[in-house]
Write an enzyme that holds these catalytic residues in place. Structure first.
Site, PDB file in Angstrom:
ATOM      1  N   LYS A   1     -13.967  -6.720  12.384  1.00 42.04           N
ATOM      2  CA  LYS A   1     -14.935  -6.712  11.269  1.00 42.04           C
ATOM      3  C   LYS A   1     -16.218  -6.049  11.760  1.00 42.04           C
ATOM      4  O   LYS A   1     -16.512  -6.048  12.956  1.00 42.04           O
ATOM      5  CB  LYS A   1     -15.254  -8.146  10.866  1.00 42.04           C
ATOM      6  CG  LYS A   1     -14.027  -8.906  10.381  1.00 42.04           C
ATOM      7  CD  LYS A   1     -14.131  -9.229   8.914  1.00 42.04           C
ATOM      8  CE  LYS A   1     -12.922  -9.943   8.393  1.00 42.04           C
ATOM      9  NZ  LYS A   1     -12.350  -9.328   7.210  1.00 42.04           N
TER      10      LYS A   1
ATOM     11  N   LYS B   1       0.857  -1.201   0.000  1.00 42.77           N
ATOM     12  CA  LYS B   1       0.000   0.000   0.000  1.00 42.77           C
ATOM     13  C   LYS B   1       0.890   1.249   0.000  1.00 42.77           C
ATOM     14  O   LYS B   1       1.909   1.293   0.696  1.00 42.77           O
ATOM     15  CB  LYS B   1      -0.911  -0.007   1.234  1.00 42.77           C
ATOM     16  CG  LYS B   1      -2.012  -1.075   1.156  1.00 42.77           C
ATOM     17  CD  LYS B   1      -2.987  -0.959   2.319  1.00 42.77           C
ATOM     18  CE  LYS B   1      -3.925  -2.144   2.358  1.00 42.77           C
ATOM     19  NZ  LYS B   1      -5.216  -1.918   1.724  1.00 42.77           N
TER      20      LYS B   1
ATOM     21  N   GLU C   1     -12.653  -2.520   9.824  1.00 41.97           N
ATOM     22  CA  GLU C   1     -13.365  -2.907   8.597  1.00 41.97           C
ATOM     23  C   GLU C   1     -14.872  -2.846   8.831  1.00 41.97           C
ATOM     24  O   GLU C   1     -15.336  -3.133   9.942  1.00 41.97           O
ATOM     25  CB  GLU C   1     -13.004  -4.336   8.204  1.00 41.97           C
ATOM     26  CG  GLU C   1     -11.553  -4.531   7.866  1.00 41.97           C
ATOM     27  CD  GLU C   1     -11.342  -5.901   7.255  1.00 41.97           C
ATOM     28  OE1 GLU C   1     -11.387  -5.994   6.025  1.00 41.97           O
ATOM     29  OE2 GLU C   1     -11.163  -6.874   8.015  1.00 41.97           O
TER      30      GLU C   1
ATOM     31  N   ASP D   1      -6.020 -13.818  11.186  1.00 41.05           N
ATOM     32  CA  ASP D   1      -6.330 -13.267   9.860  1.00 41.05           C
ATOM     33  C   ASP D   1      -5.692 -11.896   9.646  1.00 41.05           C
ATOM     34  O   ASP D   1      -5.270 -11.573   8.536  1.00 41.05           O
ATOM     35  CB  ASP D   1      -7.858 -13.173   9.701  1.00 41.05           C
ATOM     36  CG  ASP D   1      -8.264 -12.713   8.305  1.00 41.05           C
ATOM     37  OD1 ASP D   1      -7.673 -13.207   7.325  1.00 41.05           O
ATOM     38  OD2 ASP D   1      -9.166 -11.858   8.188  1.00 41.05           O
TER      39      ASP D   1
ATOM     40  N   HIS E   1      -0.867  -8.266   8.954  1.00 41.31           N
ATOM     41  CA  HIS E   1      -0.947  -6.844   8.584  1.00 41.31           C
ATOM     42  C   HIS E   1      -0.567  -5.913   9.748  1.00 41.31           C
ATOM     43  O   HIS E   1       0.227  -4.999   9.587  1.00 41.31           O
ATOM     44  CB  HIS E   1      -2.348  -6.487   8.095  1.00 41.31           C
ATOM     45  CG  HIS E   1      -2.850  -7.367   6.983  1.00 41.31           C
ATOM     46  ND1 HIS E   1      -2.034  -7.864   6.013  1.00 41.31           N
ATOM     47  CD2 HIS E   1      -4.090  -7.838   6.691  1.00 41.31           C
ATOM     48  CE1 HIS E   1      -2.751  -8.605   5.158  1.00 41.31           C
ATOM     49  NE2 HIS E   1      -3.993  -8.604   5.559  1.00 41.31           N
TER      50      HIS E   1
END
Ligand code: BG6
Length: 488
Positions: A333, A175, A209, A228, A233
């Site tokens: 999430k 990114k 998210e 995850d 990340h």
């Protein structure tokens, strides 16, 4: 750079959603050599016409702009689809003879498949002569479920390829704003002298998210937010924010510094997991005004589950630079907004001389906004214009929006950067095996701690910013999360 790109899993979700699209953009930017060919393979028999139709449709659907007819024609001519079983030497051997017999061309093999078949595929590639000194292999998460399973997966690659041939993707490293973090730190003299426990009070890293688990309930149920997102990340962002300046911007110098950070992470295990981590799971709520189901009622949900869809961690780095500076990390999430940012909160001045300057309310923070409104903002305390004897002070932001500073410059997707890097044989923005192994070791201890203490996932409403316990995690240290405020 004369090369061929073989995508194993060439008609899967990753290929259609990300890889072909990124290649199209690279082609449009004239970054692909004329002779570059892309061969997508999978076991499904499919006519060239049907595949080309799907390719065009996926480009149109994901592009966000209209297809450039010249580029689209040029690009689609580069891409061939072949029905080949990558685990069958005969089938792969035919492909080798027909498509890749020129051994002078570099070959990039992108394994867009589950890691469970890496070993078989790599063995087949080797047996048919596709593993050559100029072959590179690209893989991406999930690279394991634990340190042990990562070691197994990794062995299946490194028993056949040298480390210099393996490209492990964490797409966050591609990114733009994540790359810019190193530039901000190491190309400016301004921040580095302040970048330590002497002047930094704490660091926050948030990756929020709005999406739920989409159609991946079964996968997610096994992984959870810790494996995850946090293992890869967020830990990669932490490494870039915390590492020492590398001697050079090259792969081994950067990897050497990142691994030192990971090795310095203080263990979180059964003895301290309850104080330092919060797990959450979303229940029904509303995101952007739309009602959404809870995790246990998402499509595909089968069992009652305690898997975390949110995790917050107070991490500490036991080294000279960062001793006593907590790094608060959180991701989840179905939160109230989609944004990722790194906040460097500086300490307060040692002595307040202005009457309006509340001691204990440190004003200086640097916010590096990774997405969606990419940029940087630096909060400073200012005098409010006016003649009052007792000066009024107010915190204001100095802001740098990438879109304004570089008008007309498109922000490329992470996969464009990373695919281009593989073509250039540059491993700097990829993960070395030891980084992943150490990151897994840290995560395994947390998982073990959760199991031993029976730590539960606390419910949070979809559309909120996680369970109340995550606010308490940071509040008990007298701090609070920066609320989501779009920068620009
Ligand atoms: C992936 C995770 O690695 O990253 C997904 O598996 C997540 O669960 C995604 O949604 C987030 O990526 P981005 O680029 O949208 O922030």
């Amino acid at each position: 750079m004369i090369c061929d790109l073989l995508i194993v899993g060439g008609e899967g979700d990753l290929a259609f959603r990300k890889l072909y699209l990124a290649l199209y953009h690279l082609d449009k930017s004239q970054l692909l050599p004329d002779c570059l060919r892309v061969v997508g393979i999978s076991r499904n028999p499919q006519s060239p016409e049907v595949f080309q139709g799907r390719l065009q449709a996926s480009l149109v659907a994901n592009l966000g702009e209209s297809l450039d007819p010249v580029v689209s024609q040029r690009f689609c001519q580069r891409v061939t689809y072949r029905s080949v079983d990558a685990m069958n030497p005969e089938s792969l051997g035919r492909l080798n003879d027909e498509e890749f017999c020129d051994r002078t061309r570099d070959l990039i093999v992108y394994l867009a498949t589950p890691p469970s078949i890496f070993q078989r595929v790599c063995e087949c590639l080797q047996s048919v002569g596709l593993v050559r000194p100029n072959t590179r292999v690209v893989v991406e998460k999930p690279l394991g479920h634990s340190r042990e399973s990562f070691i197994d997966i990794n062995r299946s690659l490194t028993s056949i390829f040298a480390e210099s041939q393996v490209y492990r993707i964490d797409h966050y490293l591609g990114k733009e704003t994540v790359q810019n973090l190193l530039v901000t730190r190491f190309a400016n003299a301004l921040f580095e002298p302040l970048w330590s426990n002497k002047y930094v009070d704490h660091v926050q890293i948030t990756v929020a998210e709005t999406v739920g688990v989409e159609d991946r309930w079964a996968f997610y149920e096994e992984a959870g937010a810790l494996r995850d997102m946090m293992q890869n990340h967020l830990l990669q962002l932490l490494c870039l924010a915390a590492m020492e300046p590398p001697a050079r911007f090259d792969a081994s110098s950067v990897h050497d510094e990142k691994i030192k950070v990971l090795n310095s992470l203080k263990s979180i295990d059964r003895t301290n997991v309850l104080q330092n981590t919060v797990r959450g799971q979303y229940v029904a709520g509303a995101v952007a005004g739309e009602a959404v189901p809870g995790y246990l009622h998402e499509a595909g949900a089968k069992v009652r589950s305690t898997t975390e869809t949110f995790v917050a961690i107070k991490a500490e780095i036991d080294n000279w630079r960062w001793a006593r500076v907590p790094f608060y990390l959180r991701t989840g999430k179905r939160l109230g907004a989609r944004y990722s940012e790194i906040v460097i909160q500086f300490r307060d001045v040692p002595h307040a001389i202005f009457p309006d300057q509340l001691a204990g309310n440190a004003p200086n923070k640097l916010v590096i906004r990774v997405q969606p409104d990419e940029g940087i903002s630096l909060q400073l305390l200012n005098k409010v214009p006016g003649l009052e004897e007792s000066m009024a002070l107010q915190a204001v932001d100095l802001q740098l929006a990438l879109s304004e500073a570089f008008t007309g410059k498109r922000v490329p997707d992470a996969y464009e950067r990373l695919l281009f890097d593989v073509m250039l044989a540059n491993q700097t923005r990829f993960m070395r095996a030891d980084e992943l192994e150490v990151a897994w070791r840290w995560v395994d201890q947390i998982v073990g701690g959760w199991q031993d203490t029976g730590q539960k996932s606390m419910p949070y409403m979809a559309g909120s910013f996680g369970p109340a316990e995550s606010v308490a995690l940071i509040a008990k240290d007298g701090r609070r999360w920066r609320e989501n405020q779009p920068l620009f």
